[in-house]
Design a protein around this motif. Structure first.
Motif, PDB file in Angstrom:
ATOM      1  N   GLY A  20      13.499  -1.389  -4.118  1.00  0.00           N
ATOM      2  CA  GLY A  20      13.802  -2.300  -3.023  1.00  0.00           C
ATOM      3  C   GLY A  20      14.613  -1.665  -1.910  1.00  0.00           C
ATOM      4  N   GLU A  22      13.843   0.985  -0.075  1.00  0.00           N
ATOM      5  CA  GLU A  22      13.045   1.479   1.031  1.00  0.00           C
ATOM      6  C   GLU A  22      12.745   0.335   1.989  1.00  0.00           C
ATOM      7  OE1 GLU A  22       9.823   4.788   1.251  1.00  0.00           O
ATOM      8  OE2 GLU A  22       8.866   2.954   0.548  1.00  0.00           O
ATOM      9  N   THR A  23      12.923   0.590   3.266  1.00  0.00           N
ATOM     10  CA  THR A  23      12.623  -0.394   4.294  1.00  0.00           C
ATOM     11  C   THR A  23      11.572   0.187   5.227  1.00  0.00           C
ATOM     12  OG1 THR A  23      14.395   0.448   5.704  1.00  0.00           O
ATOM     13  CG2 THR A  23      14.955  -1.370   4.228  1.00  0.00           C
ATOM     14  N   ALA A  24      10.952  -0.675   6.010  1.00  0.00           N
ATOM     15  CA  ALA A  24       9.933  -0.212   6.955  1.00  0.00           C
ATOM     16  C   ALA A  24      10.538   0.821   7.902  1.00  0.00           C
ATOM     17  CB  ALA A  24       9.376  -1.392   7.738  1.00  0.00           C
ATOM     18  N   SER A  36      14.298   5.148   4.775  1.00  0.00           N
ATOM     19  CA  SER A  36      13.163   4.805   5.640  1.00  0.00           C
ATOM     20  C   SER A  36      12.576   6.061   6.273  1.00  0.00           C
ATOM     21  CB  SER A  36      13.581   3.796   6.708  1.00  0.00           C
ATOM     22  OG  SER A  36      14.723   4.249   7.387  1.00  0.00           O
ATOM     23  N   ASN A  57       6.146   4.686   6.438  1.00  0.00           N
ATOM     24  CA  ASN A  57       6.251   4.804   4.984  1.00  0.00           C
ATOM     25  C   ASN A  57       5.446   3.670   4.342  1.00  0.00           C
ATOM     26  OD1 ASN A  57       7.860   2.492   5.197  1.00  0.00           O
ATOM     27  ND2 ASN A  57       9.762   3.596   4.961  1.00  0.00           N
ATOM     28  N   THR A  58       5.596   3.479   3.041  1.00  0.00           N
ATOM     29  CA  THR A  58       4.788   2.483   2.334  1.00  0.00           C
ATOM     30  C   THR A  58       5.145   1.050   2.700  1.00  0.00           C
ATOM     31  OG1 THR A  58       6.301   2.530   0.439  1.00  0.00           O
ATOM     32  CG2 THR A  58       4.402   4.018   0.372  1.00  0.00           C
ATOM     33  N   GLU A  59       6.235   0.840   3.395  1.00  0.00           N
ATOM     34  CA  GLU A  59       6.645  -0.507   3.808  1.00  0.00           C
ATOM     35  C   GLU A  59       6.284  -0.803   5.259  1.00  0.00           C
ATOM     36  OE1 GLU A  59       8.055  -2.768   1.680  1.00  0.00           O
ATOM     37  OE2 GLU A  59       7.655  -1.246   0.160  1.00  0.00           O
ATOM     38  N   THR A  60       5.635   0.133   5.936  1.00  0.00           N
ATOM     39  CA  THR A  60       5.356   0.000   7.368  1.00  0.00           C
ATOM     40  C   THR A  60       3.894  -0.362   7.577  1.00  0.00           C
ATOM     41  OG1 THR A  60       6.991   1.742   7.721  1.00  0.00           O
ATOM     42  CG2 THR A  60       5.641   1.124   9.602  1.00  0.00           C
ATOM     43  N   SER A  61       3.648  -1.466   8.266  1.00  0.00           N
ATOM     44  CA  SER A  61       2.283  -1.944   8.489  1.00  0.00           C
ATOM     45  C   SER A  61       1.545  -1.061   9.498  1.00  0.00           C
ATOM     46  CB  SER A  61       2.307  -3.382   9.007  1.00  0.00           C
ATOM     47  OG  SER A  61       2.820  -3.417  10.328  1.00  0.00           O
ATOM     48  N   VAL A 136      -0.173   1.618  -3.174  1.00  0.00           N
ATOM     49  CA  VAL A 136       0.650   1.826  -1.989  1.00  0.00           C
ATOM     50  C   VAL A 136      -0.211   2.470  -0.911  1.00  0.00           C
ATOM     51  CG1 VAL A 136       2.833   2.006  -3.228  1.00  0.00           C
ATOM     52  CG2 VAL A 136       1.499   4.060  -2.827  1.00  0.00           C
ATOM     53  N   LYS A 138       0.082   4.199   3.228  1.00  0.00           N
ATOM     54  CA  LYS A 138       0.887   4.646   4.362  1.00  0.00           C
ATOM     55  C   LYS A 138      -0.061   4.898   5.528  1.00  0.00           C
ATOM     56  CE  LYS A 138       3.018   7.952   1.837  1.00  0.00           C
ATOM     57  NZ  LYS A 138       3.838   9.128   1.608  1.00  0.00           N
TER      58      LYS A 138
END
Length: 176
Positions: A20, A22-24, A36, A57-61, A136, A138
């Motif tokens: 949790g 990691e952030t966008a 990030s 990264n994996t949280e970025t659309s 995941v 990216k």
């Protein structure tokens, strides 16, 4: 047995907590590692041409990656003293990977759970009750831009200041 169960629960909790963190990717120069990773790079190709990339990264659309790439192109255009830019070679790449987390029997697979082995047409196989898959992805967007002065030459050209005005509210910068 109670200590081992507590240790397993603590390990799972720690893994969830770390995942949790990691952030966008915010709008930043390229960073590797950290909470990030990702960001933009740019390379001058000649007097009025640049190559701009943004890696999430994996949280970025995908939408965020493409918006940040265009914002960086507009920012470069304005900072270089130009009014508009035209995109000549634009790509968005997706890296998608799926992982299987098997909590199988024995010291290498976590804790014990029901697991059955059988002989099949391709040799020994197994079936266990627990495990999960995680997918995941990216995104990385890149564009080559041509910059110019004065009025836009055609419908494909973008007014750099207008792009910055329209995309500016969506830009999230790193937290200090």
């Amino acid at each position: 047995m109670k200590i081992r169960t507590a240790a397993v629960i603590a390990a799972i909790g720690l893994g969830v907590a770390l995942a949790g963190c990691e952030t966008a990717t915010p709008y930043q120069p390229l960073v590797t590692g950290g909470d990030s990773p990702g960001g933009f790079t740019d390379q001058r190709l000649d007097a009025d041409h640049f190559r701009v990339t943004f890696q999430g990264n994996t949280e970025t659309s995908r939408e965020r990656v493409e918006n940040y790439m265009l914002y960086r192109a507009a920012e470069l255009t304005v900072n270089s003293g130009y009014d508009w830019f035209d995109t000549t070679d634009r790509h968005t790449a997706r890296d998608k990977q799926t992982y299987w987390d098997d909590w199988g029997p024995g010291p290498y697979g976590g804790f014990w759970h029901p697991y059955w082995r059988y002989w099949g047409p391709y040799g020994w196989g197994g079936w266990g009750g627990w495990g999960s898959t995680t997918t995941v992805e990216k995104f990385q967007a890149s564009v080559e831009i041509t910059m110019g002065h004065g009025p836009k030459p055609g419908p494909r050209a973008l007014d750099a200041r207008e792009v910055m005005t329209n995309l500016g509210p969506k830009i999230e910068r790193p937290k200090t």
